[in-house]
Design an enzyme around this catalytic site. Structure first.
Site, short mmCIF file in Angstrom:
data_model
loop_
_atom_site.label_atom_id
_atom_site.label_comp_id
_atom_site.label_asym_id
_atom_site.label_seq_id
_atom_site.Cartn_x
_atom_site.Cartn_y
_atom_site.Cartn_z
N ASN A 1 -10.51 -2.66 2.12
CA ASN A 1 -10.13 -2.68 0.71
C ASN A 1 -11.36 -2.40 -0.16
O ASN A 1 -12.48 -2.33 0.35
CB ASN A 1 -9.58 -4.07 0.33
N HIS B 1 0.82 -1.23 0.00
CA HIS B 1 0.00 0.00 0.00
C HIS B 1 0.85 1.27 0.00
O HIS B 1 0.49 2.28 0.61
CB HIS B 1 -0.97 0.01 1.19
#
Ligand code: NDP
Length: 489
Positions: A133, A60
């Site tokens: 997510n 990420h």
């Protein structure tokens, strides 16, 4: 909303505030001579520049963020005593960081990858982080596999590139990934923008009410902009011409007052259902079908304020699934349990032990009252207050009420996981997803998968990968096998 004017008054100075006479020429010994060590403005400038980067996130790394407002639209007090959810109309400030997973900090936005949807609620009982997510499921169901999984997504130690062999070897040998891989290679695998996709808490979490009753909950953030995706070809082109496409779109839409929003829903499972449900409700590779637990609308999330400094507010922002508030807690989901440790650990390494004190990270609607002190870049906020507990000087004291309710446990310790529910298989929901896709999307799914699987160097790796999709749905496997054969010749 837009960039705030920030004009500095007075002359340019050193970090210590002394005026700088010349910011164009280094100080030399004579005209054309070597540079002097006494030119501290030069040395300080170079030294600071060398230290401008902190370690990027291992996963990420590439992200964009914005502040917003969460508004409660339904009374949920029968399920949770969380104060920020306590009454209809109540608003809480939020910060949301979107990200891709595998790419480095400078990688392109328009790629096929899950998107992080990390949401911080600045509640009056402390910050609540929902670190989700844009997909409702994940590739694996146990955190012990996470470093191996990510190694296959990142650069190979020898070639320095992502390798199809590594990706498909791991996925083929990890059948529980079949559902998430089907999702990823479908149309939603490349969202058109960060605004045109859903977010999901993905894990199952515990809610508990004033009476101490437990409910299991899953969160859904449904985009009010509608789902929009890019085809593989569109994304490849966009990644080249505008690698920052998603970050730019988010910032510009907020600048022009076109605030993106999401309708927030939850699925609620009474605690007693968990043991007898048809599959393990704490398995991160599975959704709870809507027919079993219908989504209930509880709120609205709107993003309405851009960060003013990307490094300070996005790069240094930290989120942890372990940041709960009273009335909300973890479930026995093994991925979640691993993440409860891993996120705080990553931030302590990457940003430092006082990362929680930075403006984007600290509580905004209350204050942190701990006896932790000092460490790298401690700002002295506690002044002379006593730093131990119990104390006789009016220091903060414990509440005696845990944030979440305890769970009964049975059995022996050990790491062998036996299926505990009738439908704990790895393929059924991948098949359901395949069958709900339109004929066109099925075609694109097969093409996307075949294009990647055909790059592997070994037949056994390709065959094992295809077999997982065959087990999900016979038609899926047959068409994929034919497409891979056509490409591999
Ligand atoms: P439902 O028909 O009740 O729900 C289908 C869900 O699938 C909807 O939430 C829809 O999201 C989503 N969806 C529709 N098309 C696609 C697509 N092309 N790619 C990804 N998701 C899509 O059935 P179930 O609840 O039984 O779920 C069936 C399958 O749908 C699951 O196996 C799972 O793969 C997928 N799914 C399920 C979700 C859930 O929480 N139950 C959430 C998201 C996906 P939307 O309403 O936004 O269009």
């Amino acid at each position: 909303m837009t960039q705030e004017a920030h004009v500095t008054q007075g002359p340019l100075t050193t970090e210590a505030g002394a005026p700088v006479a010349d910011n164009q020429n280094s100080e030399t010994a004579g005209v054309g001579g070597p540079v002097l060590v006494q030119d501290q403005a030069l040395l300080e400038k170079l030294a600071h520049f060398n230290r401008e980067r902190i370690p990027e996130r291992v996963v990420h790394a590439r992200g964009a963020g914005a502040y917003g407002t969460f508004t409660v639209t339904r009374d949920v007090s029968r399920w949770t005593r969380a104060k920020f959810l306590s009454e209809v109309g109540k608003q809480t400030e939020t910060f949301l960081r979107f990200s891709t997973v595998a790419g480095n900090l400078g990688s392109a936005d328009a790629v096929r990858d899950p998107r992080g949807f990390a949401l911080k609620f600045y509640t009056e009982e402390g910050n609540y982080d929902l670190v989700g997510n844009n997909t409702p499921v994940f590739f694996i169901k146990d955190a012990i596999k996470f470093p191996d999984f990510i190694h296959t997504q990142k650069r190979d130690p020898y070639t320095g590139s992502q390798e199809a062999d590594n990706v498909w070897d791991f996925w083929g040998l990890s059948p529980e990934s079949t559902h998430q891989v089907t999702w990823l290679f479908g149309d939603r695998g490349i969202p058109a923008t960060l605004r045109h996709m859903n977010g999901y808490g993905s894990h199952t979490f515990q809610w508990n009410n004033e009476a101490g009753e437990i409910f299991w909950v899953k969160y859904h953030f449904k985009t009010d902009q509608g789902i929009k995706n890019l085809t593989t070809e569109e994304a490849v082109r966009l990644s080249g011409v505008d690698p920052d496409s998603h970050q730019r779109d988010l910032r510009e839409s907020i600048e022009r007052g076109d605030f993106p929003s999401w309708t927030v829903q939850v699925q609620i499972m009474p605690a007693a259902d968990a043991a007898t449900y048809r599959f393990n409700p704490f398995d991160l590779t599975k959704v709870w079908p809507h027919a079993d637990y219908p989504p209930i609308e509880i709120g609205k999330l709107e993003l309405n304020r851009n960060p003013q400094n990307i490094f300070a507010e996005v790069e240094q922002s930290i989120f942890s699934p372990a940041h709960f508030v009273p009335g909300i807690g973890p479930s026995p989901d093994k991925m979640l349990q691993g993440r409860l440790f891993a996120y705080g650990d990553a931030h302590r390494y990457r940003v430092g032990i006082n990362a929680d004190h930075l403006p984007v990270n600290r509580p905004h609607a209350t204050e942190a009252r701990t006896n932790s002190r000092d460490g790298h870049l401690y700002d002295g906020r506690h002044q002379g207050a006593k730093n131990y507990e119990p104390n006789s000087f009016g220091g903060p004291v414990q509440t005696d009420r845990p944030l979440w309710q305890p769970l009964p446990v049975t059995g022996t310790t050990g790491s062998t996981e036996a299926p505990s529910h009738a439908e704990d298989d790895d393929f059924v929901q991948a098949g359901t997803l395949y069958r709900l896709m339109s004929e066109d999307e099925k075609g694109r799914l097969i093409d996307n998968l075949a294009g990647f699987i055909s790059q592997v160097s070994r037949d056994d790796i390709a065959e094992r990968a295809i077999d997982n999709f065959r087990q999900a749905d016979g038609d899926f496997g047959k068409r994929l096998e034919a497409a891979v054969q056509a490409l591999r010749g």
